[in-house]
Design a protein around this motif. Structure first.
Motif, mmCIF file in Angstrom:
data_model
loop_
_atom_site.group_PDB
_atom_site.id
_atom_site.type_symbol
_atom_site.label_atom_id
_atom_site.label_comp_id
_atom_site.label_asym_id
_atom_site.label_seq_id
_atom_site.Cartn_x
_atom_site.Cartn_y
_atom_site.Cartn_z
ATOM 1 N N ARG A 49 0.835 -1.202 0.000
ATOM 2 C CA ARG A 49 0.000 0.000 0.000
ATOM 3 C C ARG A 49 0.873 1.258 0.000
ATOM 4 N NH1 ARG A 49 -2.515 -0.307 4.818
ATOM 5 N NH2 ARG A 49 -3.579 -2.157 4.082
ATOM 6 N N VAL A 50 1.907 1.283 0.834
ATOM 7 C CA VAL A 50 2.806 2.439 0.929
ATOM 8 C C VAL A 50 3.557 2.635 -0.384
ATOM 9 C CG1 VAL A 50 4.894 3.308 2.051
ATOM 10 C CG2 VAL A 50 3.053 2.333 3.432
ATOM 11 N N LEU A 51 4.148 1.566 -0.912
ATOM 12 C CA LEU A 51 4.925 1.674 -2.150
ATOM 13 C C LEU A 51 4.041 2.093 -3.314
ATOM 14 C CD1 LEU A 51 7.478 1.412 -3.812
ATOM 15 C CD2 LEU A 51 7.045 -1.062 -3.969
ATOM 16 N N LYS A 52 2.868 1.488 -3.429
ATOM 17 C CA LYS A 52 1.965 1.826 -4.529
ATOM 18 C C LYS A 52 1.611 3.310 -4.496
ATOM 19 C CE LYS A 52 -1.385 -1.041 -5.196
ATOM 20 N NZ LYS A 52 -2.685 -1.736 -5.103
ATOM 21 N N GLN A 53 1.299 3.832 -3.318
ATOM 22 C CA GLN A 53 0.948 5.244 -3.189
ATOM 23 C C GLN A 53 2.125 6.135 -3.580
ATOM 24 O OE1 GLN A 53 -2.096 6.435 -2.666
ATOM 25 N NE2 GLN A 53 -1.245 8.451 -3.061
ATOM 26 N N LEU A 55 4.616 5.437 -5.623
ATOM 27 C CA LEU A 55 4.872 5.366 -7.065
ATOM 28 C C LEU A 55 3.800 6.104 -7.856
ATOM 29 C CD1 LEU A 55 6.112 1.686 -7.390
ATOM 30 C CD2 LEU A 55 7.479 3.787 -7.379
ATOM 31 N N ILE A 56 2.552 5.970 -7.466
ATOM 32 C CA ILE A 56 1.474 6.671 -8.167
ATOM 33 C C ILE A 56 1.671 8.184 -8.057
ATOM 34 C CG2 ILE A 56 -1.011 7.167 -8.118
ATOM 35 C CD1 ILE A 56 -1.400 4.176 -7.372
ATOM 36 N N GLU A 57 2.142 8.655 -6.907
ATOM 37 C CA GLU A 57 2.402 10.085 -6.731
ATOM 38 C C GLU A 57 3.576 10.559 -7.589
ATOM 39 O OE1 GLU A 57 2.893 10.671 -2.533
ATOM 40 O OE2 GLU A 57 0.773 10.310 -2.124
ATOM 41 N N GLU A 58 4.525 9.688 -7.887
ATOM 42 C CA GLU A 58 5.711 10.064 -8.664
ATOM 43 C C GLU A 58 5.446 10.167 -10.160
ATOM 44 O OE1 GLU A 58 8.458 11.200 -7.646
ATOM 45 O OE2 GLU A 58 8.571 10.548 -5.574
ATOM 46 N N ILE A 59 4.617 9.289 -10.704
ATOM 47 C CA ILE A 59 4.461 9.250 -12.160
ATOM 48 C C ILE A 59 3.510 10.339 -12.659
ATOM 49 C CG2 ILE A 59 4.947 6.774 -12.257
ATOM 50 C CD1 ILE A 59 1.931 6.369 -12.900
ATOM 51 N N LEU A 66 2.600 2.398 -15.106
ATOM 52 C CA LEU A 66 3.044 1.662 -13.926
ATOM 53 C C LEU A 66 2.158 0.434 -13.783
ATOM 54 C CD1 LEU A 66 4.628 1.563 -11.185
ATOM 55 C CD2 LEU A 66 2.821 3.036 -10.256
ATOM 56 N N ARG A 67 2.777 -0.738 -13.645
ATOM 57 C CA ARG A 67 2.019 -1.980 -13.525
ATOM 58 C C ARG A 67 2.510 -2.811 -12.346
ATOM 59 N NH1 ARG A 67 -0.533 -3.407 -18.752
ATOM 60 N NH2 ARG A 67 0.023 -1.731 -20.151
ATOM 61 N N PHE A 68 1.550 -3.438 -11.672
ATOM 62 C CA PHE A 68 1.831 -4.346 -10.567
ATOM 63 C C PHE A 68 1.292 -5.716 -10.964
ATOM 64 C CE2 PHE A 68 1.585 -0.153 -8.779
ATOM 65 C CZ PHE A 68 2.556 -0.135 -7.792
ATOM 66 N N TYR A 69 2.162 -6.702 -11.042
ATOM 67 C CA TYR A 69 1.768 -8.073 -11.358
ATOM 68 C C TYR A 69 1.824 -8.870 -10.061
ATOM 69 C CZ TYR A 69 2.495 -6.834 -16.238
ATOM 70 O OH TYR A 69 2.420 -6.232 -17.474
ATOM 71 N N TYR A 70 0.676 -9.325 -9.609
ATOM 72 C CA TYR A 70 0.580 -10.107 -8.387
ATOM 73 C C TYR A 70 0.760 -11.576 -8.775
ATOM 74 C CZ TYR A 70 -1.365 -5.809 -6.558
ATOM 75 O OH TYR A 70 -1.545 -4.495 -6.191
#
Length: 94
Positions: A49-53, A55-59, A66-70
């Motif tokens: 949750r922290v990392l995703k937030q 990265l979304i703020e940076e791009i 930006l893609r996250f593959y679970y």
């Protein structure tokens, strides 16, 4: 959980190159670089949750992707920004 993070940051201008460095720096803090813009990360829910937030703020979502593959038993793909995501649940017919 094992997450594969990929990104494509538009570096045609100085701001784009800065965004690229900031995104890479965040990913290095959480995982292992396996290719230039691909990181393998083992994260718990809070870390994700922290990392995703961050990265979304940076791009710049109008230019960058930006893609996250679970990976694992409940595989899924999450996409933010430019370049529409492929629907991996639909048949691929070209």
């Amino acid at each position: 959980m094992l997450i594969l993070i990929t990104y494509d940051v538009n570096t045609e201008d100085k701001d784009g190159r800065k965004r690229l460095r900031r995104v890479a720096r965040q990913c290095v803090n959480y995982g292992v670089r396996v290719q230039n813009s691909v990181f393998e990360c083992v994260l718990d829910t809070a870390q994700l949750r922290v990392l995703k937030q961050k990265l979304i703020e940076e791009i710049d979502q109008s230019k960058d992707s930006l893609r996250f593959y679970y990976l694992g038993t409940k595989s899924k793909v999450e996409h933010f920004g430019a370049k529409a995501a492929l629907d991996v649940k639909q048949p691929l017919i070209f």
